[in-house]
Design a protein around this motif. Structure first.
Motif, PDB file in Angstrom:
ATOM      1  N   ILE A  10       0.815  -1.219   0.000  1.00 25.78           N
ATOM      2  CA  ILE A  10       0.000   0.000   0.000  1.00 25.78           C
ATOM      3  C   ILE A  10       0.844   1.263   0.000  1.00 25.78           C
ATOM      4  O   ILE A  10       0.417   2.314  -0.469  1.00 25.78           O
ATOM      5  N   ASP A  11       2.071   1.193   0.509  1.00 31.54           N
ATOM      6  CA  ASP A  11       2.914   2.388   0.596  1.00 31.54           C
ATOM      7  C   ASP A  11       4.325   2.050   0.127  1.00 31.54           C
ATOM      8  O   ASP A  11       5.254   1.978   0.927  1.00 31.54           O
ATOM      9  N   PRO A  12       4.524   1.860  -1.173  1.00 33.15           N
ATOM     10  CA  PRO A  12       5.855   1.512  -1.666  1.00 33.15           C
ATOM     11  C   PRO A  12       6.814   2.689  -1.547  1.00 33.15           C
ATOM     12  O   PRO A  12       6.394   3.850  -1.639  1.00 33.15           O
ATOM     13  N   PRO A  13       8.102   2.433  -1.351  1.00 36.51           N
ATOM     14  CA  PRO A  13       9.079   3.528  -1.287  1.00 36.51           C
ATOM     15  C   PRO A  13       9.054   4.354  -2.570  1.00 36.51           C
ATOM     16  O   PRO A  13       9.022   3.821  -3.675  1.00 36.51           O
ATOM     17  N   ALA A  14       9.075   5.668  -2.418  1.00 37.62           N
ATOM     18  CA  ALA A  14       8.972   6.560  -3.571  1.00 37.62           C
ATOM     19  C   ALA A  14      10.116   6.343  -4.552  1.00 37.62           C
ATOM     20  O   ALA A  14       9.923   6.445  -5.768  1.00 37.62           O
ATOM     21  N   SER A  15      11.309   6.035  -4.045  1.00 35.50           N
ATOM     22  CA  SER A  15      12.447   5.846  -4.950  1.00 35.50           C
ATOM     23  C   SER A  15      12.248   4.642  -5.848  1.00 35.50           C
ATOM     24  O   SER A  15      12.676   4.644  -7.012  1.00 35.50           O
ATOM     25  N   LEU A  16      11.594   3.589  -5.345  1.00 39.60           N
ATOM     26  CA  LEU A  16      11.336   2.413  -6.176  1.00 39.60           C
ATOM     27  C   LEU A  16      10.271   2.710  -7.228  1.00 39.60           C
ATOM     28  O   LEU A  16      10.363   2.228  -8.364  1.00 39.60           O
ATOM     29  N   VAL A  17       9.246   3.493  -6.849  1.00 39.66           N
ATOM     30  CA  VAL A  17       8.242   3.895  -7.835  1.00 39.66           C
ATOM     31  C   VAL A  17       8.912   4.681  -8.954  1.00 39.66           C
ATOM     32  O   VAL A  17       8.650   4.456 -10.142  1.00 39.66           O
ATOM     33  N   THR A  18       9.793   5.598  -8.579  1.00 36.45           N
ATOM     34  CA  THR A  18      10.513   6.394  -9.576  1.00 36.45           C
ATOM     35  C   THR A  18      11.357   5.506 -10.475  1.00 36.45           C
ATOM     36  O   THR A  18      11.401   5.702 -11.699  1.00 36.45           O
ATOM     37  N   LEU A  19      12.021   4.514  -9.899  1.00 35.99           N
ATOM     38  CA  LEU A  19      12.856   3.602 -10.685  1.00 35.99           C
ATOM     39  C   LEU A  19      12.031   2.842 -11.707  1.00 35.99           C
ATOM     40  O   LEU A  19      12.389   2.782 -12.895  1.00 35.99           O
ATOM     41  N   VAL A  20      10.908   2.255 -11.287  1.00 35.77           N
ATOM     42  CA  VAL A  20      10.071   1.477 -12.207  1.00 35.77           C
ATOM     43  C   VAL A  20       9.451   2.383 -13.256  1.00 35.77           C
ATOM     44  O   VAL A  20       9.420   2.048 -14.455  1.00 35.77           O
ATOM     45  N   GLU A  21       8.957   3.558 -12.842  1.00 39.45           N
ATOM     46  CA  GLU A  21       8.359   4.484 -13.811  1.00 39.45           C
ATOM     47  C   GLU A  21       9.374   4.922 -14.854  1.00 39.45           C
ATOM     48  O   GLU A  21       9.059   5.022 -16.046  1.00 39.45           O
ATOM     49  N   ARG A  22      10.619   5.137 -14.429  1.00 38.40           N
ATOM     50  CA  ARG A  22      11.655   5.552 -15.360  1.00 38.40           C
ATOM     51  C   ARG A  22      11.995   4.427 -16.340  1.00 38.40           C
ATOM     52  O   ARG A  22      12.164   4.659 -17.535  1.00 38.40           O
ATOM     53  N   MET A  23      12.080   3.194 -15.852  1.00 40.84           N
ATOM     54  CA  MET A  23      12.350   2.067 -16.748  1.00 40.84           C
ATOM     55  C   MET A  23      11.232   1.918 -17.777  1.00 40.84           C
ATOM     56  O   MET A  23      11.492   1.707 -18.966  1.00 40.84           O
ATOM     57  N   ASN A  24       9.979   2.020 -17.318  1.00 42.96           N
ATOM     58  CA  ASN A  24       8.844   1.913 -18.233  1.00 42.96           C
ATOM     59  C   ASN A  24       8.867   3.015 -19.281  1.00 42.96           C
ATOM     60  O   ASN A  24       8.671   2.767 -20.479  1.00 42.96           O
ATOM     61  N   ARG A  25       9.120   4.255 -18.822  1.00 41.89           N
ATOM     62  CA  ARG A  25       9.058   5.411 -19.719  1.00 41.89           C
ATOM     63  C   ARG A  25      10.176   5.391 -20.748  1.00 41.89           C
ATOM     64  O   ARG A  25      10.014   5.881 -21.876  1.00 41.89           O
ATOM     65  N   ARG A  26      11.331   4.833 -20.380  1.00 43.28           N
ATOM     66  CA  ARG A  26      12.465   4.786 -21.301  1.00 43.28           C
ATOM     67  C   ARG A  26      12.311   3.715 -22.372  1.00 43.28           C
ATOM     68  O   ARG A  26      13.060   3.700 -23.349  1.00 43.28           O
ATOM     69  N   THR A  27      11.363   2.802 -22.178  1.00 37.54           N
ATOM     70  CA  THR A  27      11.109   1.795 -23.203  1.00 37.54           C
ATOM     71  C   THR A  27      10.248   2.415 -24.294  1.00 37.54           C
ATOM     72  O   THR A  27       9.142   2.884 -24.027  1.00 37.54           O
ATOM     73  N   SER A  28      10.758   2.435 -25.510  1.00 37.02           N
ATOM     74  CA  SER A  28      10.040   3.106 -26.598  1.00 37.02           C
ATOM     75  C   SER A  28       8.727   2.406 -26.912  1.00 37.02           C
ATOM     76  O   SER A  28       8.561   1.204 -26.668  1.00 37.02           O
ATOM     77  N   MET A  29       7.791   3.172 -27.470  1.00 35.42           N
ATOM     78  CA  MET A  29       6.515   2.591 -27.862  1.00 35.42           C
ATOM     79  C   MET A  29       6.716   1.481 -28.889  1.00 35.42           C
ATOM     80  O   MET A  29       6.008   0.469 -28.884  1.00 35.42           O
ATOM     81  N   GLN A  30       7.692   1.633 -29.774  1.00 32.83           N
ATOM     82  CA  GLN A  30       7.954   0.605 -30.769  1.00 32.83           C
ATOM     83  C   GLN A  30       8.351  -0.706 -30.096  1.00 32.83           C
ATOM     84  O   GLN A  30       7.930  -1.790 -30.520  1.00 32.83           O
TER      85      GLN A  30
END
Length: 400
Positions: free
Chosen positions: A255-275
């Motif tokens: 329910i309350d994940p560490p913010a740094s881990l959320v940032t890490l996963v969001e950054r990995m997802n965002r860096r993956t191109s749509m293609q």
């Protein structure tokens, strides 16, 4: 005041109200996610706030050219002449950073005088590796990349292969396509949140969305040569705070994940191109290596999954563990698709315990080959494990 002037003023007032409403709506749409994201980041108790996720411990950095000509980013930690090499293969829309904690655990481990080395790489179209050379990729292509990486940076000695999600599928296909090398060198395997078949039938929102991508976007990519979705990519990059909040909600079971881990996963997802996101859809949905499982017979194996995983639900890991035979199965409570990040201490401990089995066999000079006629170790009974969210820095702790 004339009736005409009165109507004009009322019209201006209405127009002004509509414009103001649109402006307020736009401000809310843009400002509220930013405010909530910042408030959540500030309020969260974060034990990993100072972890250098962008600069993980490493010994060497390589660029390996795959057989397709794709530059593959590879990093290692530990001595090059180590007795045992642990190779980490990441999953869909992530990169090698998903194994940040396990890399540290392996690099710092002292296992009965047997030295360990960690090898990690970014899959094609992910992280710092080159983009896809075509609109679609198959898991067979990824198995070929794994073989190229091994040939370049770990050509000799025993191996433990660790795969998360699509990385686990990659290991399965590698065993089939490179059977002789697999039998001779691979001494243990670990699968985190993976599957051997049947993801095309999963009825969760993320998997239904993946099927829609396959049906709609993929045909367009195949018809338009060199299609580059620049507008989509720019929109994704601009939607940072909203993406952060969506990641926090969708990618974590706690329910309350560490913010740094959320940032890490969001950054990995965002860096993956749509293609790349679209280009791997068919490979994931069509994956079926059920017939390959006998090649893993006799190997020490670990299978881990979160009980709230919507991408590769727990029943897929249960079936995988049963097919492997003799594997250790762990269902992690309050974890989603990346338990190795949500509960790094527990998952690293489980991995090191499996590696200990391999080390003991290597030390005894009796390391098993996959497929050999051996007595199956007694399989740990399948049961729900309740992991304490406060034991991330320690070994596994079971709760009743």
């Amino acid at each position: 005041m004339s009736e005409k002037q009165s109507r004009r003023r009322r019209g201006l007032a209405i127009a002004g109200g509509v414009t103001g409403g649109v402006a307020v709506g736009a401000a809310l749409a843009w400002g509220v996610p930013r405010y909530l994201a910042r408030r959540t980041r500030a309020a969260s108790s974060d034990p990993y706030a100072h972890e250098p996720f962008e600069l993980p411990p490493q010994r060497s950095v390589f660029t390996v050219e795959s057989s397709d000509g794709v530059p593959i980013h590879v990093e290692t930690a530990g001595p090059e002449d180590a007795d045992l090499t642990v190779v980490f293969v990441h999953g869909y829309m992530q990169d090698m950073a998903t194994f940040y904690f396990q890399r540290k655990a392996v690099a710092e481990a002292d296992r009965a005088g047997v030295s360990l080395r960690a090898v990690l790489y970014d899959q094609p179209g992910h992280g710092r590796s080159g983009p896809l050379p075509r609109t679609e990729y198959g898991i067979e292509d990824l198995a070929g990349v794994l073989n190229d990486v091994l040939a370049a940076v770990a050509p000799r000695g025993p191996l433990v292969l660790v795969g998360h999600s699509m990385g686990g599928m990659t290991i399965q296909v590698y065993a089939r396509l490179y059977e002789q090398d697999f039998r001779e060198r691979v001494k243990g395997v670990a699968f985190f949140s993976s599957s051997m078949a049947g993801l095309d039938t999963v009825e969760t929102k993320p998997m239904r969305a993946l099927r829609r991508l396959r049906r709609t976007v993929l045909p367009m990519l195949q018809q338009v040569a060199g299609w580059t979705p620049d507008l989509i990519e720019r929109s994704r990059l601009l939607a940072g705070d909203l993406g952060w909040l969506l990641t926090r909600r969708a990618a974590f079971g706690h329910i309350d994940p560490p913010a740094s881990l959320v940032t890490l996963v969001e950054r990995m997802n965002r860096r993956t191109s749509m293609q790349s996101i679209v280009g791997y859809a068919r490979a994931i949905l069509d994956h079926d290596e059920t017939a390959t499982m006998p090649l893993f017979t006799g190997l020490p194996a670990l299978v881990v999954v979160g009980d709230e995983d919507l991408l590769t639900p727990p029943e897929h890991s249960r079936r995988l563990a049963a097919a492997l035979g003799g594997s250790r199965f762990a269902l992690i409570a309050e974890a989603a698709h990346s338990p190795q990040l949500e509960y790094p201490g527990e998952i690293s401990q489980l991995l090191l315990e499996m590696i200990d089995k391999v080390v003991a066999e290597i030390g005894n000079g009796s390391a098993m080959s996959a497929g050999a006629a051996v007595t199956q170790p007694e399989r740990e009974p399948e049961r729900h494990r309740r992991w304490s969210p406060f034991s991330r820095h320690h070994g596994p702790r079971l709760e009743p």
